[in-house]
Design a protein around this motif. Structure first.
Motif, PDB file in Angstrom:
ATOM      1  N   UNK A  81       0.922  -1.046   0.082  1.00  0.00           N
ATOM      2  CA  UNK A  81       0.072  -0.153  -0.026  1.00  0.00           C
ATOM      3  C   UNK A  81       0.849   1.248  -0.081  1.00  0.00           C
ATOM      4  N   UNK A  82       0.660   2.012  -1.044  1.00  0.00           N
ATOM      5  CA  UNK A  82       1.344   3.399  -0.980  1.00  0.00           C
ATOM      6  C   UNK A  82       0.580   4.520  -0.445  1.00  0.00           C
ATOM      7  N   UNK A  83       1.190   5.094   0.641  1.00  0.00           N
ATOM      8  CA  UNK A  83       0.250   6.239   1.178  1.00  0.00           C
ATOM      9  C   UNK A  83       0.773   7.445   0.646  1.00  0.00           C
TER      10      UNK A  83
ATOM     11  N   UNK B   8      -2.237   1.170   7.878  1.00  0.00           N
ATOM     12  CA  UNK B   8      -1.996   2.618   7.973  1.00  0.00           C
ATOM     13  C   UNK B   8      -1.365   2.514   9.437  1.00  0.00           C
ATOM     14  N   UNK B   9      -2.032   2.296  10.206  1.00  0.00           N
ATOM     15  CA  UNK B   9      -1.580   2.302  11.778  1.00  0.00           C
ATOM     16  C   UNK B   9      -0.350   1.598  11.696  1.00  0.00           C
ATOM     17  N   UNK B  10      -0.158   0.177  11.160  1.00  0.00           N
ATOM     18  CA  UNK B  10       1.272  -0.415  11.409  1.00  0.00           C
ATOM     19  C   UNK B  10       2.366   0.563  10.700  1.00  0.00           C
TER      20      UNK B  10
ATOM     21  N   UNK C 198       0.694   5.607  10.504  1.00  0.00           N
ATOM     22  CA  UNK C 198      -0.029   6.681  10.140  1.00  0.00           C
ATOM     23  C   UNK C 198      -1.462   6.609  10.722  1.00  0.00           C
ATOM     24  N   UNK C 199      -2.210   7.994  10.829  1.00  0.00           N
ATOM     25  CA  UNK C 199      -3.639   7.993  11.393  1.00  0.00           C
ATOM     26  C   UNK C 199      -4.474   8.198  10.350  1.00  0.00           C
TER      27      UNK C 199
ATOM     28  N   UNK D  36      -2.655   2.156  -4.125  1.00  0.00           N
ATOM     29  CA  UNK D  36      -2.153   3.666  -3.695  1.00  0.00           C
ATOM     30  C   UNK D  36      -3.514   4.303  -3.155  1.00  0.00           C
ATOM     31  N   UNK D  37      -3.294   5.141  -2.018  1.00  0.00           N
ATOM     32  CA  UNK D  37      -4.475   5.846  -1.325  1.00  0.00           C
ATOM     33  C   UNK D  37      -3.913   7.156  -0.955  1.00  0.00           C
ATOM     34  N   UNK D  38      -4.739   7.986  -0.707  1.00  0.00           N
ATOM     35  CA  UNK D  38      -4.321   9.473  -0.510  1.00  0.00           C
ATOM     36  C   UNK D  38      -4.541   9.704   0.943  1.00  0.00           C
ATOM     37  N   UNK D  39      -3.417   9.185   1.737  1.00  0.00           N
ATOM     38  CA  UNK D  39      -3.228   9.413   3.022  1.00  0.00           C
ATOM     39  C   UNK D  39      -1.890   9.946   3.462  1.00  0.00           C
TER      40      UNK D  39
END
Length: 361
Positions: A279-281, A300-302, A305-306, A358-361
């Motif tokens: 996963x690409x943030x 994301x938590x791992x 990131x929040x 990929x997600x926008x985070x």
């Protein structure tokens, strides 16, 4: 001539064969554009079939003869007649003709019975019947059969309809449930009927509702019938809830199956904990490697990131994020609109990455 005129006892009567005509003896309205048609064999023959099977009717529509397949909604425990419950869709031809023209006294040709969507030979288990619309007919037949056996059945009966007035055979089901404690009815409607009170479930069937009304679902044999998108959603729910799909059975009312060889293959996504995903943030410039069974929220938590979240069950929509690349498997419970999904948004709490995402985070 009727049965009593031809035979002293039922034991002397032959079973019905599909080269005999059926005579309509009753038409009972069930819901808008829906009715139950009951038939007898003019010879006095009795009907032998398994609950959940179907018959094919030859219908003399003006200008042509059409053949339509309908699940039998009566029970083989009541062998002197046979019933089908039919619902006309906007483009229906054969069913529309039945509703408009088929009346008691008329005779039509039928073929069958056939089908593999049936109960075990010794149905003593715990059952979860899930249906939508006229897909209720096989589970209606099965429930009548289990009711007539005289043993206390264990049935969790779930039926989804547009409105309360469109619940098919509701009075029959409530009659059986009022006399047998083991039959539990759960009707789910999308909207109320105007000026009429409804105190049951509203909305769509989802994991939360299913887990609430059938807390022991893992112990039950599931029989599901309805439109293909509905059954696909049910399968995805059950898989996400850890259900053993060896105990899942389905029949589309649009295309009943005669034998195992003709059964269509399902395209269910089975997540595997040994399949790697990335996963690409993109907003954070962070890449995280995980497995298919990890959710985007967990990944994301791992990665430190929040993503704001609330219910973590696909209901509240707090964790909605934009996906810009790749595929995810998302089984939500109403927390995101179809429009948002079309625009690339996902709920991080119930989306599992397939390959690179990929997600926008």
């Amino acid at each position: 001539m009727g049965l009593q005129e031809n035979f002293e006892t039922l034991d002397e009567a032959p079973s019905w064969k599909d080269d005999e005509l059926l005579e309509c003896v009753a038409v009972v309205p069930e819901a808008p554009n829906t009715a139950t048609f009951s038939f007898r064999a003019p010879s006095g023959a009795w009907f032998k079939y398994q609950p959940g099977q179907f018959v094919t009717l030859e219908l003399p529509v003006p200008g042509e003869t059409v053949y339509r397949t309908y699940t039998i909604s009566s029970s083989p425990s009541r062998p002197l007649s046979l019933s089908v419950t039919v619902k006309a869709q906007p483009d229906s031809i054969g069913t529309r003709w039945m509703l408009d023209h088929l009346r008691p006294g008329m005779r039509i040709k039928a073929m069958g019975p056939a089908g593999i969507f049936t109960l075990p030979n010794r149905p003593t288990g715990k059952y979860l019947f899930i249906s939508a619309g006229s897909g209720v007919t096989p589970s209606l037949s099965m429930t009548k059969y289990l009711f007539d056996r005289g043993q206390d059945p264990d049935i969790c009966f779930v039926n989804c309809a547009k409105r309360p007035s469109e619940i098919i055979a509701r009075s029959d089901l409530e009659h059986m449930a009022s006399r047998v404690p083991g039959i539990k009815l759960h009707f789910i409607v999308e909207e109320d009927d105007p000026f009429r009170t409804w105190s049951g479930y509203r909305g769509m069937l989802n994991q939360i509702v299913l887990g609430f009304i059938a807390q022991d679902y893992l112990e039950r044999e599931v029989y599901c019938c309805g439109p293909d998108p509905f059954m696909q959603a049910v399968r995805e729910m059950l898989i996400a809830m850890g259900f053993n799909m060896d105990n899942y059975n389905q029949e589309s009312f649009g295309a009943p199956v005669e034998n195992e060889a003709d059964a269509p293959e399902t395209d269910d996504v089975i997540l595997e904990d040994d399949k790697e995903a990335v996963i690409e943030f993109t907003n954070s410039g962070v890449s995280h490697t995980c497995t298919q069974t990890d959710t985007v929220l967990a990944a994301a938590k791992a990665a430190g990131l929040n993503i704001p979240s609330g219910c973590t069950f696909g209901v509240c929509g707090t964790c909605k994020v934009k996906k810009t690349e790749g595929e995810v498997h998302m089984v939500h419970n109403g927390g995101i609109s179809d429009e948002d999904v079309e625009n690339g948004y996902i709920l991080a709490c119930c989306s599992n990455p397939i390959g690179k995402v990929a997600v926008e985070v």
